[in-house]
Design an enzyme around this catalytic site. Sequence first.
Site, PDB file in Angstrom:
ATOM      1  CG  ASP A 120     -38.922  19.187   2.596  1.00 41.65           C
ATOM      2  OD1 ASP A 120     -38.315  18.101   2.504  1.00 41.65           O
ATOM      3  OD2 ASP A 120     -38.551  20.211   2.012  1.00 41.65           O
ATOM      4  N   GLY A 149     -34.821  25.338  -3.184  1.00 42.43           N
ATOM      5  CA  GLY A 149     -35.621  26.432  -2.666  1.00 42.43           C
ATOM      6  C   GLY A 149     -35.211  27.813  -3.134  1.00 42.43           C
ATOM      7  NE  ARG A 205     -37.890  15.538 -17.125  1.00 42.33           N
ATOM      8  CZ  ARG A 205     -37.532  16.188 -18.235  1.00 42.33           C
ATOM      9  NH1 ARG A 205     -37.575  17.503 -18.263  1.00 42.33           N
ATOM     10  NH2 ARG A 205     -37.145  15.524 -19.300  1.00 42.33           N
ATOM     11  CB  SER A 218     -34.904  12.587  -0.558  1.00 46.72           C
ATOM     12  OG  SER A 218     -34.895  13.045  -1.895  1.00 46.72           O
TER      13      SER A 218
END
Length: 517
Positions: A272, A184, A211, A280
């Site tokens: 999220d 972020g 990426r 994740s």
Amino acid sequence: MAEDTNKDRSRPPLKVRRVNLDTGRENVVVISRHSSALRPDVFRGFSRVELRVGAEILLATLLITDDDALVGPDEIGLSEPAFRRFAEPAGSQVTVSPAASPASLDSVRAKIQGRILKPAEIEAIIDDLTHYRYSDMEIAAFLIGSASFMTSGELLALVQAMARAGTQLKWPDQIVVDKHCVGGIPGNRTSMIVVPIVAAHGLTIPKTSSRAITSPAGTADTMEVLARIDVGIEEMKEVVAACRGCLVWGGHVNLSPADDILISVERPLSLDTREQMVASIMSKKLAAGSTHLLIDLPVGPTAKLANANEAMRLRRLFEFVGDHFGIAVEVITTDGRQPIGNGIGPVLEAEDVMAVLTNETTAPTDLREKSLRLAAHLLEYDPQLRGGSGYARARELLDSGAALKKLQVIIEAQGPSSCRNDIGKLIFDIAATADGTISEINCLQLNRLARTAGAPIDKGAGIRLFRKIGDRVEKGQPLYRIHAYDQSELDLAAAGAKADSGYTVGTRQPVTGETAP
């Protein structure tokens, strides 16, 4: 159902035809409405079909065309992803039959209705997902159901299932360190400095990176400016054996492949949650064979974590999962109020990294200091290093040039980059319209503007920052410069920056743009 399928397999096979359609992640096949293998009474109500050649099976979404020039009556067209995964040459004979929905979708429906899933159910969902048996809509249904609530047991099962679904790396060393930032923050390329510092000290740090998905650059995008990152498993092991570390693209070594699929659907839906973020990250670190992990949580108004309370709740989740799987997890909070470094975009960020490693006087001090701090935490996992001496050791390795030399060795081992690495020559400066002191910088807006300019697809596109929070500016002084390769993208980014520069000078002020000389 089985009877219809068997009848269908007795019908004439179709010839594989490669169709130049990029359908993203989904397997899509195209059949002519006049197909010799298509019967409306068989295929009505089915959106998915099964292709079979011997023991090879591919499940795909079915589209029907009236254009026999695209796909003839005796052909079946495979989109680019489907053709690549099926791995059968054009002209091969395949049988086509209706395919039932994966049984694990019953568990997805149950989750949406509020039921707690068992580990075996979660494992079945992840298995079907990674074998491309789910459509994007079905993936979204699982994500939304999980976002509503997820128990600690479900979280652990999800991490385990995601880690098992791909490659699982094992290393001979007792201590294998890693770091991860939840993201972020533009320009936050600390990994490219931390890895060579830690590897130069002698600890093993096999760094796999992502990426960019919604940011103007991921670590993999920026490292690709300097070296090849699409390194295979065996090559990666050789690089780590020779260099003690690496900086490669995680997608190419197939660590937690379900994660990449889930993220690509999460982001457009703005899903999220803390649990999904932890699953994740931790699934990839578990699959990567990490024993000691440092998590960086930037906190700021436009960061993913807005305040210390949010960071504390996330920290506890990371520690809970780490304890369960035997990974020593340390979580630190860092300043997420503004970008790190002076560049946003792969080439500009790579320039910052090299400036720090070569100890240039113009190197961004915030990137240097944050990298040293993170490296210090990792170095102190070394039992031979006295407690509290990690920062001094990290600075010694950076100042002496040992870290630079180590990165050069890693670059040589991974191979040269083949991508374009010049900075975009088309430029546009955004200037302050009033005197004052910069009080806020909107990280999200700068990310959007850099992407609009072409980053990360265009490696040299992005933003070069001239001012940070606390700097005094006068009316007309540039705040930052936009770089692009394409004039239309530059114009679009400039228009967006003129509408909202992302900078607050004192109280909120508008900005004007002027073409840079």
